[in-house]
Design a protein around this motif. Structure first.
Motif, PDB file in Angstrom:
ATOM      1  N   ALA A   1       0.866  -1.190   0.000  1.00 12.21           N
ATOM      2  CA  ALA A   1       0.000   0.000   0.000  1.00 12.21           C
ATOM      3  C   ALA A   1       0.900   1.237   0.000  1.00 12.21           C
ATOM      4  CB  ALA A   1      -0.896  -0.019   1.230  1.00 12.21           C
ATOM      5  N   PRO A   2       0.511   2.302  -0.766  1.00  9.85           N
ATOM      6  CA  PRO A   2       1.429   3.420  -0.950  1.00  9.85           C
ATOM      7  C   PRO A   2       1.575   4.373   0.245  1.00  9.85           C
ATOM      8  CG  PRO A   2      -0.606   3.788  -2.159  1.00  9.85           C
ATOM      9  CD  PRO A   2      -0.694   2.415  -1.597  1.00  9.85           C
ATOM     10  N   SER A   3       0.693   4.259   1.265  1.00  4.10           N
ATOM     11  CA  SER A   3       0.853   5.139   2.433  1.00  4.10           C
ATOM     12  C   SER A   3       0.313   4.398   3.656  1.00  4.10           C
ATOM     13  CB  SER A   3       0.074   6.450   2.240  1.00  4.10           C
ATOM     14  OG  SER A   3      -1.318   6.169   2.272  1.00  4.10           O
ATOM     15  N   LEU A   4       0.676   4.935   4.826  1.00  2.00           N
ATOM     16  CA  LEU A   4       0.214   4.314   6.077  1.00  2.00           C
ATOM     17  C   LEU A   4      -1.317   4.358   6.153  1.00  2.00           C
ATOM     18  CD1 LEU A   4       0.973   3.038   8.759  1.00  2.00           C
ATOM     19  CD2 LEU A   4       1.166   5.342   9.735  1.00  2.00           C
ATOM     20  N   ARG A   5      -1.888   5.495   5.707  1.00  2.00           N
ATOM     21  CA  ARG A   5      -3.354   5.650   5.743  1.00  2.00           C
ATOM     22  C   ARG A   5      -4.037   4.594   4.869  1.00  2.00           C
ATOM     23  NH1 ARG A   5      -6.240   8.943   2.295  1.00  2.00           N
ATOM     24  NH2 ARG A   5      -8.436   9.064   2.861  1.00  2.00           N
ATOM     25  N   ARG A   6      -3.537   4.440   3.654  1.00  3.16           N
ATOM     26  CA  ARG A   6      -4.144   3.452   2.746  1.00  3.16           C
ATOM     27  C   ARG A   6      -3.956   2.036   3.294  1.00  3.16           C
ATOM     28  NH1 ARG A   6      -7.906   5.776  -0.446  1.00  3.16           N
ATOM     29  NH2 ARG A   6      -7.038   7.547  -1.556  1.00  3.16           N
ATOM     30  N   LYS A   7      -2.813   1.797   3.945  1.00  4.12           N
ATOM     31  CA  LYS A   7      -2.563   0.460   4.482  1.00  4.12           C
ATOM     32  C   LYS A   7      -3.551   0.160   5.629  1.00  4.12           C
ATOM     33  CE  LYS A   7       1.667  -1.430   5.172  1.00  4.12           C
ATOM     34  NZ  LYS A   7       2.655  -2.351   5.408  1.00  4.12           N
ATOM     35  N   ALA A   8      -3.765   1.163   6.500  1.00  8.26           N
ATOM     36  CA  ALA A   8      -4.686   0.969   7.631  1.00  8.26           C
ATOM     37  C   ALA A   8      -6.104   0.706   7.118  1.00  8.26           C
ATOM     38  CB  ALA A   8      -4.661   2.195   8.545  1.00  8.26           C
ATOM     39  N   ILE A   9      -6.510   1.453   6.081  1.00  9.39           N
ATOM     40  CA  ILE A   9      -7.859   1.277   5.512  1.00  9.39           C
ATOM     41  C   ILE A   9      -7.988  -0.138   4.935  1.00  9.39           C
ATOM     42  CG2 ILE A   9      -9.430   2.007   3.658  1.00  9.39           C
ATOM     43  CD1 ILE A   9      -8.274   4.860   3.960  1.00  9.39           C
ATOM     44  N   LEU A  10      -6.958  -0.552   4.196  1.00  8.99           N
ATOM     45  CA  LEU A  10      -7.015  -1.865   3.543  1.00  8.99           C
ATOM     46  C   LEU A  10      -7.067  -2.997   4.580  1.00  8.99           C
ATOM     47  CD1 LEU A  10      -7.020  -3.478   0.921  1.00  8.99           C
ATOM     48  CD2 LEU A  10      -4.531  -3.349   0.878  1.00  8.99           C
ATOM     49  N   LEU A  11      -6.233  -2.855   5.619  1.00 12.22           N
ATOM     50  CA  LEU A  11      -6.233  -3.891   6.666  1.00 12.22           C
ATOM     51  C   LEU A  11      -7.604  -4.001   7.335  1.00 12.22           C
ATOM     52  CD1 LEU A  11      -2.834  -3.466   8.530  1.00 12.22           C
ATOM     53  CD2 LEU A  11      -3.701  -5.555   7.492  1.00 12.22           C
ATOM     54  N   ALA A  12      -8.193  -2.818   7.633  1.00  8.47           N
ATOM     55  CA  ALA A  12      -9.499  -2.819   8.305  1.00  8.47           C
ATOM     56  C   ALA A  12     -10.551  -3.455   7.405  1.00  8.47           C
ATOM     57  CB  ALA A  12      -9.894  -1.387   8.666  1.00  8.47           C
ATOM     58  N   LYS A  13     -10.473  -3.158   6.115  1.00 10.38           N
ATOM     59  CA  LYS A  13     -11.455  -3.707   5.175  1.00 10.38           C
ATOM     60  C   LYS A  13     -11.338  -5.232   5.104  1.00 10.38           C
ATOM     61  CE  LYS A  13     -12.998  -3.501   0.377  1.00 10.38           C
ATOM     62  NZ  LYS A  13     -13.113  -4.934   0.185  1.00 10.38           N
ATOM     63  N   ILE A  14     -10.106  -5.703   5.018  1.00  8.57           N
ATOM     64  CA  ILE A  14      -9.911  -7.156   4.914  1.00  8.57           C
ATOM     65  C   ILE A  14     -10.431  -7.844   6.191  1.00  8.57           C
ATOM     66  CG2 ILE A  14      -8.172  -8.981   4.711  1.00  8.57           C
ATOM     67  CD1 ILE A  14      -6.524  -7.007   2.990  1.00  8.57           C
ATOM     68  N   GLN A  15     -10.166  -7.209   7.331  1.00 12.60           N
ATOM     69  CA  GLN A  15     -10.678  -7.788   8.589  1.00 12.60           C
ATOM     70  C   GLN A  15     -12.196  -7.819   8.597  1.00 12.60           C
ATOM     71  OE1 GLN A  15      -8.870  -5.544  11.747  1.00 12.60           O
ATOM     72  NE2 GLN A  15      -7.078  -6.858  11.815  1.00 12.60           N
ATOM     73  N   ASP A  16     -12.815  -6.753   8.075  1.00 14.50           N
ATOM     74  CA  ASP A  16     -14.287  -6.729   7.985  1.00 14.50           C
ATOM     75  C   ASP A  16     -14.785  -7.931   7.183  1.00 14.50           C
ATOM     76  OD1 ASP A  16     -14.523  -4.337   9.332  1.00 14.50           O
ATOM     77  OD2 ASP A  16     -15.057  -3.132   7.587  1.00 14.50           O
ATOM     78  N   GLU A  17     -14.112  -8.219   6.067  1.00 16.51           N
ATOM     79  CA  GLU A  17     -14.567  -9.337   5.210  1.00 16.51           C
ATOM     80  C   GLU A  17     -14.493 -10.651   5.988  1.00 16.51           C
ATOM     81  OE1 GLU A  17     -15.949  -8.129   2.832  1.00 16.51           O
ATOM     82  OE2 GLU A  17     -14.782  -6.588   1.823  1.00 16.51           O
ATOM     83  N   GLY A  18     -13.416 -10.819   6.761  1.00 17.82           N
ATOM     84  CA  GLY A  18     -13.301 -12.021   7.593  1.00 17.82           C
ATOM     85  C   GLY A  18     -14.465 -12.101   8.576  1.00 17.82           C
ATOM     86  N   GLY A  19     -14.810 -10.941   9.158  1.00 19.42           N
ATOM     87  CA  GLY A  19     -15.931 -10.889  10.102  1.00 19.42           C
ATOM     88  C   GLY A  19     -17.243 -11.254   9.420  1.00 19.42           C
ATOM     89  N   HIS A  20     -17.422 -10.780   8.183  1.00 20.22           N
ATOM     90  CA  HIS A  20     -18.661 -11.112   7.451  1.00 20.22           C
ATOM     91  C   HIS A  20     -18.761 -12.629   7.265  1.00 20.22           C
ATOM     92  CE1 HIS A  20     -18.544  -6.878   5.394  1.00 20.22           C
ATOM     93  NE2 HIS A  20     -18.703  -6.826   6.699  1.00 20.22           N
TER      94      HIS A  20
END
Ligand code: 3HC
Length: 330
Positions: A74-93
């Protein structure tokens, strides 16, 4: 969220000759009321729900893989944090959905086994590769956008636990879609090279996303019955059209070229017309011959095998806790 120790003795009996129970079931469906786990239901209704909910759960879990490919890049810390949170959400779903399917009397182990042995389906869309950072934007914007279109009507599904799981999932998916669009917007406002990357991602993901809604209504084997039961509320083709109608103005807002030369507004129909869909591609991907089917399944099998010690440790801990609780109670 859901009880996992249901008394299914009555429900599982599912005796279709029990006319009274069947009449009660039909009356609940006709009145648009919810069917709950302890209610009698026809065996075919139970089976189709297990099929759809478990396929949906598998899609959420396998869907973590294409995006996971970009966490370290991911090109920045912000984008990396967003991506990680999204992937975790999918696991939760995936977890909510496995739990919803368990209320129908199937076990998580059975469902996971069906996925890992290749017997169970998951969405075709996750068998495509993520070749550039723009693909992460395209997945959020288009794949999650299509998922919302399909899943909002499922919040009104006749089976209570599935409908309730979908309400929460849809709220989260809507954030996912927005972050994807935001990512695409940044690229489109960036350098010509970044905009070209966004265009390339749109061109590659468009048709697979359009196909993700499933076969055309005339070829959909399950739609008629699942719509009669109030599981599915809107047909594959109607959802596909809604998605295209909503997305074309977004493509224009991004300043990207339309990915289908035949996409044009039809004032008479009040919808966008589109070019022909290559159904043979969907058939190939569903049959296991898409670009990444083997890779995705191998990754899940590997994760399951590597996680064996975690499951064993959790079970050993639970047994210890139980012994302690029994000891205290005695
Ligand atoms: N990928 C894989 N298989 C598909 C498919 C697709 N895109 N579309 C249809 N199929 C399969 C069906 O599962 C069915 O196979 P089966 O009878 O062996 O189970 C067969 O093709 C015929 O299709 P039908 O139209 O008759 O099947 P359905 O009525 O079940 O409709 C569906 C298919 C629209 C996917 C429906 O099952 C559904 O709405 N499911 C719930 C939502 C879901 O699973 N979405 C998957 C994506 S989840 C996601 O994207 C996660 C997010 O984080 C982005």
């Amino acid at each position: 969220m859901y009880t996992q120790a249901l008394d299914l003795s009555q429900a599982a009996a599912g005796d279709a000759s029990d006319r009274e129970a069947n009449d009660r079931f039909e009356a609940l469906i006709a009145a648009d009321r919810k069917i709950e786990p302890q209610d009698w239901m026809p065996a075919a209704y139970r089976k189709t729900l297990v099929r759809q909910i478990s396929q949906h759960a598998h899609s959420e879990v396998v869907g973590m893989l294409p995006e996971g490919n970009w966490v370290t890049r991911a090109p920045s810390l912000r984008r990396k944090a967003i991506l990680l949170a999204k992937i975790q959400d999918e696991g939760g779903h995936g977890l909510y959905l496995y739990a919803a399917a368990e209320t129908l009397g199937t076990s998580r182990d059975q469902m996971v086994d069906a996925l890992l042995s290749g017997r169970a389906k998951y969405s075709s869309i996750f068998n495509y590769p993520t070749l550039s950072w723009a693909d992460i934007g395209a997945i959020g914007w288009l794949v999650d956008g299509a998922a919302i279109m399909n899943q909002v009507p499922l919040c009104r599904c006749s089976y209570g636990p599935y409908a309730r799981a979908m309400i929460r999932i849809c709220k989260e998916e809507s954030f996912h879609q927005r972050q994807g669009f935001d990512l695409m917007l940044s690229l489109c406002r960036g350098t010509p090279k970044q905009k070209a990357m966004a265009q390339d991602a749109l061109n590659r993901w468009w048709w697979p996303v359009v196909m993700m809604f499933g076969p055309s209504d005339s070829a959909s084997m399950n739609s008629a019955q699942t719509m009669k039961w109030g599981i599915k509320r809107i047909s594959n083709d109607a959802l596909r059209q809604k998605f295209i109608d909503a997305t074309v103005p977004q493509i224009e807002l991004l300043g990207l070229a339309l990915p289908d030369a035949e996409l044009r507004w039809n004032a008479e129909r009040g919808h966008y017309d589109h070019g022909p869909i290559d159904w043979s591609e969907l058939d190939r991907v569903i049959a296991g011959h898409g670009p990444c089917n083997r890779e995705r399944l191998a990754a899940r099998v590997n994760a399951h095998e590597n996680g064996a010690w975690v499951r064993e440790a959790a079970l050993a801990h639970a047994r210890k806790q139980q012994t302690r609780t029994v000891g205290v109670a005695a």
